[in-house]
Design a protein around this motif. Structure first.
Motif, PDB file in Angstrom:
ATOM      1  N   SER A 196     -82.153  49.332   2.484  1.00 32.41           N
ATOM      2  CA  SER A 196     -82.571  49.932   3.550  1.00 32.41           C
ATOM      3  C   SER A 196     -84.152  49.447   3.725  1.00 32.41           C
ATOM      4  O   SER A 196     -84.805  49.109   2.796  1.00 32.41           O
ATOM      5  CB  SER A 196     -82.481  51.444   3.539  1.00 32.41           C
ATOM      6  N   THR A 199     -88.140  48.179  10.198  1.00 36.97           N
ATOM      7  CA  THR A 199     -88.678  47.173  10.890  1.00 36.97           C
ATOM      8  C   THR A 199     -89.344  47.565  12.399  1.00 36.97           C
ATOM      9  O   THR A 199     -88.809  48.685  12.707  1.00 36.97           O
ATOM     10  CB  THR A 199     -87.460  46.124  11.112  1.00 36.97           C
ATOM     11  N   ARG A 201     -90.191  47.148  16.107  1.00 41.96           N
ATOM     12  CA  ARG A 201     -89.589  46.496  17.060  1.00 41.96           C
ATOM     13  C   ARG A 201     -90.281  46.867  18.357  1.00 41.96           C
ATOM     14  O   ARG A 201     -90.028  48.163  18.762  1.00 41.96           O
ATOM     15  CB  ARG A 201     -88.125  46.400  17.262  1.00 41.96           C
ATOM     16  N   VAL A 206     -88.028  50.969  13.758  1.00 42.99           N
ATOM     17  CA  VAL A 206     -86.232  51.156  13.694  1.00 42.99           C
ATOM     18  C   VAL A 206     -85.818  51.187  12.381  1.00 42.99           C
ATOM     19  O   VAL A 206     -85.677  49.711  11.477  1.00 42.99           O
ATOM     20  CB  VAL A 206     -85.729  49.850  14.362  1.00 42.99           C
ATOM     21  N   GLN A 208     -83.295  50.198   9.218  1.00 42.41           N
ATOM     22  CA  GLN A 208     -82.002  49.246   9.210  1.00 42.41           C
ATOM     23  C   GLN A 208     -81.474  49.451   7.772  1.00 42.41           C
ATOM     24  O   GLN A 208     -82.002  49.784   6.871  1.00 42.41           O
ATOM     25  CB  GLN A 208     -82.466  47.796   9.448  1.00 42.41           C
ATOM     26  N   SER A 209     -80.160  49.092   7.592  1.00 39.89           N
ATOM     27  CA  SER A 209     -79.490  48.985   6.434  1.00 39.89           C
ATOM     28  C   SER A 209     -78.994  47.870   5.909  1.00 39.89           C
ATOM     29  O   SER A 209     -78.374  47.111   6.869  1.00 39.89           O
ATOM     30  CB  SER A 209     -78.379  50.013   6.366  1.00 39.89           C
ATOM     31  N   THR A 222     -75.861  41.608   5.628  1.00 37.71           N
ATOM     32  CA  THR A 222     -76.407  41.461   6.983  1.00 37.71           C
ATOM     33  C   THR A 222     -77.305  42.764   7.123  1.00 37.71           C
ATOM     34  O   THR A 222     -77.063  43.903   6.726  1.00 37.71           O
ATOM     35  CB  THR A 222     -75.687  41.333   8.330  1.00 37.71           C
ATOM     36  N   TRP A 223     -78.498  42.757   7.656  1.00 35.68           N
ATOM     37  CA  TRP A 223     -79.269  43.768   7.964  1.00 35.68           C
ATOM     38  C   TRP A 223     -78.857  44.240   9.414  1.00 35.68           C
ATOM     39  O   TRP A 223     -78.584  43.573  10.363  1.00 35.68           O
ATOM     40  CB  TRP A 223     -80.628  43.456   8.250  1.00 35.68           C
ATOM     41  N   GLU A 224     -78.323  45.652   9.720  1.00 36.39           N
ATOM     42  CA  GLU A 224     -78.013  46.361  10.745  1.00 36.39           C
ATOM     43  C   GLU A 224     -78.818  47.302  11.076  1.00 36.39           C
ATOM     44  O   GLU A 224     -79.355  48.157  10.118  1.00 36.39           O
ATOM     45  CB  GLU A 224     -76.450  46.697  10.681  1.00 36.39           C
ATOM     46  N   ASP A 225     -78.983  47.613  12.324  1.00 36.68           N
ATOM     47  CA  ASP A 225     -79.538  48.991  12.692  1.00 36.68           C
ATOM     48  C   ASP A 225     -78.781  50.141  12.371  1.00 36.68           C
ATOM     49  O   ASP A 225     -77.734  50.282  12.896  1.00 36.68           O
ATOM     50  CB  ASP A 225     -79.729  48.912  14.300  1.00 36.68           C
ATOM     51  N   THR A 226     -79.288  50.979  11.745  1.00 38.89           N
ATOM     52  CA  THR A 226     -78.676  52.426  10.989  1.00 38.89           C
ATOM     53  C   THR A 226     -78.154  53.206  12.324  1.00 38.89           C
ATOM     54  O   THR A 226     -76.885  53.678  12.215  1.00 38.89           O
ATOM     55  CB  THR A 226     -79.708  53.190  10.290  1.00 38.89           C
TER      56      THR A 226
END
Length: 271
Positions: A196, A199, A201, A206, A208-209, A222-226
């Motif tokens: 985790s 970031t 923005r 924000v 991310q996981s 991939t990095w995705e918004d939690t």
């Protein structure tokens, strides 16, 4: 038989009412022909499945009647996509249409119809009684879970805006078309959270996981918004990383230090 020939065959082409009527009227006529053609085209199963209405619904907006007593008629809507504050990012607004008095109730993702109903009973009905009517201005994403065949591999939840009432003799299709089925290698679902980070923005932090996906290689993480992951896959439990202390602050999509993204050796492929 004539209607089937002039509308449903390859020569008919499943055209709309006007084209089908004109082509048929060039050849033959009978009393009540216009109504018969219109009803047949409206009830065509293929047209209902494959076509959509491109015209704007007619009619004028009418003001709602003024209530006689307070807390008799309410309006309800959701304010979403707010910056998180102590875990809350949604506000449920309930306003009395007569006095304009409002309640602002904080919500966390994910929430369900049941949890909203229980909260409404606790915060509104307990104080003001049961209202006679509720006008929902914006109820968020309204969807239906459809009963699909057991071997179906597509997601059973559809937005209500994509559904419409069937007209005529609706034909139940037991099996889904093959083109709608997902192949095993196309079925991508989060399997595990490997790390985790937070970031920045547009000045907002924000979380991310780092997600490992089903039917993908380990290096394809991939990095995705939690918050997005919780909304799209509510049944998938994201690991709690103690407010992302193990991660780093990523500004502008590029980490300050590549080795500080997560405490693991696995990282997304460089683009």
């Amino acid at each position: 038989m004539l209607l089937e020939e002039f509308h449903s065959t390859p020569m008919g082409g499943h055209y709309g009412f006007l084209r089908t009527y004109r082509r048929l009227a060039d050849t033959i006529y009978w009393v009540g022909m216009q109504k018969h053609v219109r009803d047949f085209v409206r009830a065509c199963d293929t047209c209902q499945r494959q076509k959509y209405v491109a015209t704007t619904p007619g009619g004028l907006l009418h003001p709602l009647p003024i209530p006689n007593q307070i807390w008799e008629d309410l309006s309800l809507y959701f304010i979403t996509s707010l910056p998180k504050s102590k875990g809350y990012d949604v506000v449920l607004v309930v306003v009395d249409k007569l006095s304009k008095y409002g309640h602002f109730i904080l919500l966390k993702h994910p929430y369900t119809v049941k949890s909203i109903a229980e909260l409404f009973m606790k915060e509104i009905v307990r104080l003001h009684g049961i209202p006679q009517s509720i006008v929902v201005d914006r109820a968020g994403e309204v969807a239906y879970r459809l009963k699909l065949p057991d071997d179906s591999k597509i997601h059973p939840v559809f937005q209500v805006s994509l559904l419409k009432h069937a007209i005529g003799n609706y034909k139940v299709q037991e099996a889904l078309p093959k083109e709608l089925e997902l192949l095993a290698e196309e079925d991508h679902y989060p399997v595990k959270v490997l790390g985790s980070r937070v970031t920045i923005r547009e000045g907002v932090a924000v979380p991310q996981s780092l997600v490992q996906w089903k039917n993908k290689f380990l290096e394809d993480v991939t990095w995705e918004d939690t918050d997005v992951m919780r909304g799209q896959f509510p049944e998938f439990i994201l690991e709690d990383k103690d407010a992302f202390q193990e991660g780093s602050i990523d500004r502008g999509g590029v980490a300050n230090n590549e080795n500080e993204d997560v405490g693991l050796e696995i990282r997304p492929k460089p683009k």
